[in-house]
Design a protein around this motif. Structure first.
Motif, PDB file in Angstrom:
ATOM      1  N   LYS A   1      11.694  80.916  46.579  1.00 34.68           N
ATOM      2  CA  LYS A   1      11.201  81.311  45.252  1.00 34.68           C
ATOM      3  C   LYS A   1      10.022  82.242  45.462  1.00 34.68           C
ATOM      4  N   LEU A   2      10.281  83.535  45.213  1.00 34.45           N
ATOM      5  CA  LEU A   2       9.272  84.570  45.417  1.00 34.45           C
ATOM      6  C   LEU A   2       9.377  85.547  44.259  1.00 34.45           C
ATOM      7  N   ASP A   3       8.285  85.690  43.506  1.00 36.31           N
ATOM      8  CA  ASP A   3       8.371  86.436  42.254  1.00 36.31           C
ATOM      9  C   ASP A   3       8.695  87.912  42.446  1.00 36.31           C
ATOM     10  N   VAL A   4       8.444  88.488  43.621  1.00 37.01           N
ATOM     11  CA  VAL A   4       8.749  89.920  43.806  1.00 37.01           C
ATOM     12  C   VAL A   4      10.251  90.175  43.774  1.00 37.01           C
ATOM     13  N   PHE A   5      11.073  89.127  43.927  1.00 38.06           N
ATOM     14  CA  PHE A   5      12.520  89.279  43.821  1.00 38.06           C
ATOM     15  C   PHE A   5      13.016  89.127  42.388  1.00 38.06           C
ATOM     16  N   ASP A   6      12.120  88.732  41.450  1.00 39.39           N
ATOM     17  CA  ASP A   6      12.541  88.561  40.067  1.00 39.39           C
ATOM     18  C   ASP A   6      12.781  89.919  39.404  1.00 39.39           C
ATOM     19  N   GLU A   7      13.336  89.875  38.211  1.00 32.49           N
ATOM     20  CA  GLU A   7      13.673  91.105  37.495  1.00 32.49           C
ATOM     21  C   GLU A   7      12.414  91.827  37.041  1.00 32.49           C
ATOM     22  N   TYR A   8      12.451  93.177  37.109  1.00 26.87           N
ATOM     23  CA  TYR A   8      11.357  94.030  36.637  1.00 26.87           C
ATOM     24  C   TYR A   8      11.784  94.701  35.334  1.00 26.87           C
ATOM     25  N   ASN A   9      10.809  94.828  34.438  1.00 26.76           N
ATOM     26  CA  ASN A   9      11.050  95.487  33.156  1.00 26.76           C
ATOM     27  C   ASN A   9       9.974  96.532  32.944  1.00 26.76           C
TER      28      ASN A   9
ATOM     29  N   ASN B   1       4.111  83.849  53.942  1.00 28.54           N
ATOM     30  CA  ASN B   1       2.869  84.613  53.985  1.00 28.54           C
ATOM     31  C   ASN B   1       2.695  85.488  52.753  1.00 28.54           C
ATOM     32  N   HIS B   2       3.777  85.730  52.041  1.00 27.53           N
ATOM     33  CA  HIS B   2       3.691  86.511  50.798  1.00 27.53           C
ATOM     34  C   HIS B   2       3.731  85.609  49.559  1.00 27.53           C
ATOM     35  N   GLY B   3       3.479  84.314  49.759  1.00 26.22           N
ATOM     36  CA  GLY B   3       3.311  83.401  48.635  1.00 26.22           C
ATOM     37  C   GLY B   3       4.551  82.715  48.143  1.00 26.22           C
ATOM     38  N   ALA B   4       5.656  82.754  48.890  1.00 27.72           N
ATOM     39  CA  ALA B   4       6.895  82.129  48.433  1.00 27.72           C
ATOM     40  C   ALA B   4       6.833  80.617  48.587  1.00 27.72           C
ATOM     41  N   SER B   5       7.473  79.916  47.682  1.00 30.04           N
ATOM     42  CA  SER B   5       7.754  78.493  47.853  1.00 30.04           C
ATOM     43  C   SER B   5       9.138  78.355  48.466  1.00 30.04           C
ATOM     44  N   LEU B   6       9.253  77.524  49.482  1.00 33.25           N
ATOM     45  CA  LEU B   6      10.532  77.328  50.168  1.00 33.25           C
ATOM     46  C   LEU B   6      10.981  75.892  49.991  1.00 33.25           C
ATOM     47  N   TRP B   7      12.208  75.724  49.557  1.00 29.07           N
ATOM     48  CA  TRP B   7      12.770  74.382  49.390  1.00 29.07           C
ATOM     49  C   TRP B   7      13.883  74.226  50.431  1.00 29.07           C
ATOM     50  N   LEU B   8      13.672  73.330  51.385  1.00 25.07           N
ATOM     51  CA  LEU B   8      14.613  73.125  52.468  1.00 25.07           C
ATOM     52  C   LEU B   8      15.567  71.994  52.128  1.00 25.07           C
ATOM     53  N   LEU B   9      16.854  72.291  52.143  1.00 29.31           N
ATOM     54  CA  LEU B   9      17.902  71.291  51.952  1.00 29.31           C
ATOM     55  C   LEU B   9      18.669  71.189  53.261  1.00 29.31           C
ATOM     56  N   GLN B  10      18.581  70.002  53.905  1.00 28.56           N
ATOM     57  CA  GLN B  10      19.182  69.833  55.224  1.00 28.56           C
ATOM     58  C   GLN B  10      20.155  68.662  55.237  1.00 28.56           C
TER      59      GLN B  10
END
Length: 952
Positions: A765-773, A922-931
């Motif tokens: 989850k990293l906001d820079v990948f979200d949609e831009y308007n 390092n760019h502020g992403a939250s990572l959710w690991l499913l193992q």
């Protein structure tokens, strides 16, 4: 009488050697010995010097064009089309399925053709016009200006005189031969070929060609025109995004790099053609000894068809266009050549008329039976085992709105279907009448989608390596071999030998005409199981059945209806490993929290479980939250693959929170409707039935995917919905490179990895990948990532036309997936930078959150570049049209090694995964690991092995 003649001759001889005749003879002999011989030698020297000067001056026209010495309103450094050169009335609106461009031989001095060539072109045009093709003529291949020798040149009068004086036509041949040499030259060739490509582009666009429209371009090159055609190919592809094939008529071809970029090369040569048959000896790249040359690579990939014209010479009388010379079969040379050319041109939608020759050892023969072939022998792995017309209780829900089976059309049906057949198994309520019917499945005509469709369209001719791979039990698209212009839907439906690909469709538009068609905007998603339920296993019964209890959404407990379902005994693989088992599944800790089961009712009306998924894995309820940049980086670097053997049969759900949000805030940041990037890796199989892993080293596999946060209909709670973008080589199981649902790739009990491999899915989850308007102009990096991955997966399915892809140091699932990510981010930023409206909006809103977020996307892109390709020397990562030709080290050893070293952090699956994860952290992403660690029933004979990283 004879005696008299002899006496006369003797008398004349005596007179000739007596004075004064003797003096005359001696003087004449001295003249011959000195002046005449010197004159001849001087003449030879002059001619030699003239030839050397002509050779040295040959590149000057192209160099002058490049330097801008001649008036031009075009920027010659950029290949393009100056549309102001043609008025609207001059442009020809054309819907021609194919464009044919003729490039004449080295005897060309003006727009006038020789009578043999003119007759050939006239008959070719008459035949093609009936089929709505466009034939483009009047191109001077030996001038970057498309300028004849006889017009608007300082020596135009001289060349006009030469053209009239047929005995001196050799000068025209020499002049144009030097231009062919310029095209071949590694120093001047790129400039010359760029210029001729621009000439061809101008003519194509003037005749109505639509760049990116996917219309096939065929270059027909006679003699030196064959080399000129190949020289122009890479530039034509870049500008027009077009499929291109070349027909070489007695072509003089050097075998340079352009050969590898054509869809196919047809090399038509006569047995008496001394010129074309001598050419291979002059160019080392065509020597079989240089096996890694692009010519020999193209040959090995099945991209060159050598076609004999019979006892035919190179040119003029007895040449391939001679109408008076007759072959042994009674056909004249022109008819023979024209018949071959027309057969090539007019079968664009069918099978290859002249496939590359293969040896008996290369024929499609199966020496080793694939796992796939063994698996599909079981009736529960066959589509017919599940009747379409079935009723289900409210405990079961369909996995999508549109579900069905892809069916590959017969080669004779392709032009009518323009896609594939789709057998409808489930449809929205308003389209229920389509269930059970076979309809057309086609791509939407949206421009951005057609660009993708046309980019990945290719012909397929199996390479020798593909034939060998089939014999070794690897599943290849054998039904598509020798098909032309294979599109992405066909490569998906034809990826396996059987029509057993079950998919879910999104973005469907129904068109009810004489034939019902479904139009889609995204690749179909391969699924396993058409209906699903949430259950817990109560008791295992004989005959592989089990009593299960359904989830009750009212009580939110597993106290619903009980029923008997069928867990078929799966077929073991070649290592005798069972892909899944239900042994002791009731004792699993995951059984308490329940399983999603996916499948359909069989012919006996019993629900047959094809795939399972642990319910707890997808819930937005992490077992642990780790906060802080240092701790989250350390977890990725050192901890998340630890103690995998002890975790067998278990799952992990870990949330990494580098921004130090509260636990509630970090979880709540994942909201319904989120579309998120996913990183996937898997490890190996150890234990008594271990797979090959020397010294316990197993590199594993890497892929991207997309995850969504949805409200799951059965529980009415948020959960993750996971799909993979599997850039996957052909394999023995029949896993397809494509958009695969979690149920198909992981959860499938027969074909998936849930029960045999440890798996980690990292949701980013990293906001820079979200949609831009930007003031109403939208850009979505995740859409660009999906687009690039779709393109790469389609290329993997066809092997860029060879029918096979192979894992190598520079091309592999991980390398090419990272390439797709790199190109996607750059594509997004380029689109933004090239849009004047967006740039103006950014300039007037420098402090807007959208602008700030865009700046962080730029910073992320620079970080990815610095870590993945620190030297930025991989041209195939920059150019999306570069071939996957270097998938094997033996093919191009130097280039392959250099490419591998310049992108070494994407060399190993886990290494690339961890590098990307740390960049995102390092760019502020939250990572959710499913193992998961070999989840499902218990198999004593296997244990999980973590993928090896080696370094970071």
């Amino acid at each position: 009488m004879l005696r008299r003649i002899i006496l006369v001759l003797l008398a004349l001889a005596i007179v000739a050697f007596l004075s004064p005749a003797n003096a005359w003879w001696v003087q004449w002999y001295a003249f011959v010995q000195s002046q005449l011989l010197n004159l001849l030698l001087d003449g030879g020297r002059i001619m030699g010097i003239a030839l050397v000067l002509a050779g040295l001056l040959a590149p000057f026209e192209a160099l002058g064009w490049w330097a801008g010495w001649y008036s031009s309103d075009r920027d010659i450094t950029t290949l393009s089309f100056n549309r102001t050169e043609f008025t609207a009335t001059q442009k020809i609106a054309s819907t021609a399925p194919q464009y044919v461009v003729y490039l004449d031989g080295i005897g060309k001095s003006s727009f006038k053709y020789s009578f043999r060539v003119e007759k050939f072109l006239q008959r070719l045009e008459d035949s093609l016009m009936k089929k709505d093709y466009v034939l483009i003529q009047d191109i001077i291949p030996y001038s970057v200006f498309n300028l004849p020798l006889t017009i608007n040149r300082p020596l135009a009068s001289f060349w006009q005189w030469i053209e009239r004086t047929t005995k001196l036509e050799v000068l025209i041949l020499l002049r144009n031969m030097f231009q062919v040499a310029v095209s071949v030259d590694s120093r001047y060739g790129p400039i010359y070929n760029r210029g001729t490509a621009q000439v061809i582009i101008d003519r194509l666009l003037a005749c109505g060609y639509q760049p990116g429209g996917g219309a096939l371009i065929t270059l027909v090159g006679y003699s030196g025109g064959g080399q000129i055609s190949l020289g122009a190919v890479p530039y034509l592809k870049k500008v027009l995004a077009a499929p291109i094939e070349v027909i070489s008529l007695a072509g003089v071809i050097s075998g340079n790099t352009e050969v590898a970029q054509v869809e196919h090369l047809y090399h038509l040569v006569g047995e008496k053609d001394l010129v074309a048959n001598l050419t291979p000896y002059l160019f080392p790249q065509r020597w079989s000894l240089i096996s890694w040359s692009n010519w020999n690579l193209a040959k090995s990939r099945g991209e060159i068809s050598f076609i004999s014209l019979g006892k035919v010479g190179h040119d003029s009388a007895n040449g391939p266009l001679d109408e008076t010379a007759i072959l042994a079969d009674g056909c004249n040379h022109l008819e023979k050549t024209l018949g071959i050319v027309l057969r090539i041109l007019t079968r664009a939608d069918g099978k290859e008329p002249y496939p590359a020759a293969i040896s008996d050892a290369q024929a499609i023969t199966t020496k080793v039976v694939s796992n796939y072939a063994n698996y599909v022998r079981a009736n529960f792995n066959q589509p017919d085992y599940y009747p379409i017309e079935q009723s289900y209780s409210q405990d079961y829900l369909p996995v999508g709105k549109w579900l069905g089976r892809l069916i590959l059309p017969d080669v004779s049906e392709r032009s009518r279907v323009v896609g594939v057949y789709f057998e409808v198994h489930h449809a929205p309520p308003e389209q229920q009448d389509l269930i059970g019917k076979k309809v057309y499945l086609r791509w939407s005509d949206r421009p951005y989608l057609q660009a993708y469709v046309n980019q990945v369209k290719t012909r397929i001719d199996f390479s020798p390596q593909a034939y060998k791979s089939v014999a070794n039990g690897i599943v290849h698209p054998t039904r598509l071999n020798h098909w032309r212009r294979v599109q992405a839907l066909e490569s998906l439906a034809g990826a396996r030998p059987n029509d057993d690909v079950i998919v879910s469709l999104k973005g469907v538009e129904v068109v009810r005409e004489s034939n019902i068609s479904l139009y889609i905007t995204r690749e179909p998603i391969v699924i396993t199981g058409k209906y699903y339920a949430l259950i817990t296993v109560v008791e295992l019964l004989p005959n592989n059945c089990a009593i299960v209890r359904h989830y009750n959404p009212v009580s939110e407990q597993f106290d619903g209806r009980e029923e008997t379902v069928y867990f078929p005994q799966v077929v073991s693989d070649r290592n005798e490993v069972l892909p899944a088992t239900i042994n002791d599944i009731t004792k699993s800790t995951l059984n308490k929290t329940g399983w999603y089961i996916y499948g359909a009712k069989n012919i006996e009306g019993i629900f047959t479980v094809r795939a399972i998924a642990p319910h707890a894995l997808f819930k937005l309820e992490p077992a642990k939250v780790i906060s802080g940049v240092r701790k989250t980086n350390n977890y990725i670097h050192n901890q998340y693959w630890q103690q995998v053997k002890q975790k067998k049969g278990q799952i992990d759900s870990i949330l990494l929170n580098p921004r130090n949000l509260s636990e509630t805030e970090s979880i709540d940041s994942f909201a319904e409707g989120d579309r998120l990037l996913l990183l996937h890796t898997f490890g190996g199989i150890g234990g008594n039935k271990r797979e090959f892993a020397p010294l316990g080293i197993f590199f594993g596999h890497f892929a991207f995917g997309l995850a969504r946060v949805i409200c799951e209909p059965l529980t009415q709670k948020l959960c993750f919905k996971i799909g993979y973008a599997q850039v996957y080589t052909q394999n023995t199981i029949g896993i397809i490179a494509g958009s695969l649902d979690w149920t198909n790739y992981t959860g499938d009990r027969q074909f998936g990895w849930l029960g045999t491999r440890p798996i980690t899915d990292i949701i980013v989850k990293l906001d820079v990948f979200d949609e831009y308007n930007f003031g109403g102009l939208h850009r979505f990096p995740l859409n660009a990532i999906a687009y690039q991955l779709d393109r790469m997966m389609a290329r993997y399915r066809t092997g860029d036309g060879t029918g096979a892809t192979f894992v190598g140091p520079a091309n592999s699932c991980v390398q090419d997936s990272c390439q797709a990510l790199y190109q996607a981010i750059n594509m997004t930023l380029t689109e933004i930078n090239n849009n004047a409206q967006i740039k103006d909006w950014i300039a007037t809103h420098p402090q807007h959150p959208q602008t700030q977020r865009l700046q962080r996307l730029v910073a992320l892109n620079k970080d990815i570049e610095a870590r993945l390709i620190p030297w930025q020397t991989r041209t195939d990562w920059v150019d999306p049209f570069q071939s996957l030709i270097g998938t094997r080290l033996a093919d191009r050893p130097v280039t392959t090694i250099v490419n591998a070293l310049t992108s070494w952090r994407s060399l190993l699956p886990r290494l690339a995964n961890d590098v990307l994860a740390q960049i995102f952290l390092n760019h502020g992403a939250s990572l959710w690991l499913l193992q998961t660690y070999q989840v499902g029933g218990w198999d004593e004979d296997i244990e999980p092995i973590a993928p090896t990283k080696l370094w970071i």
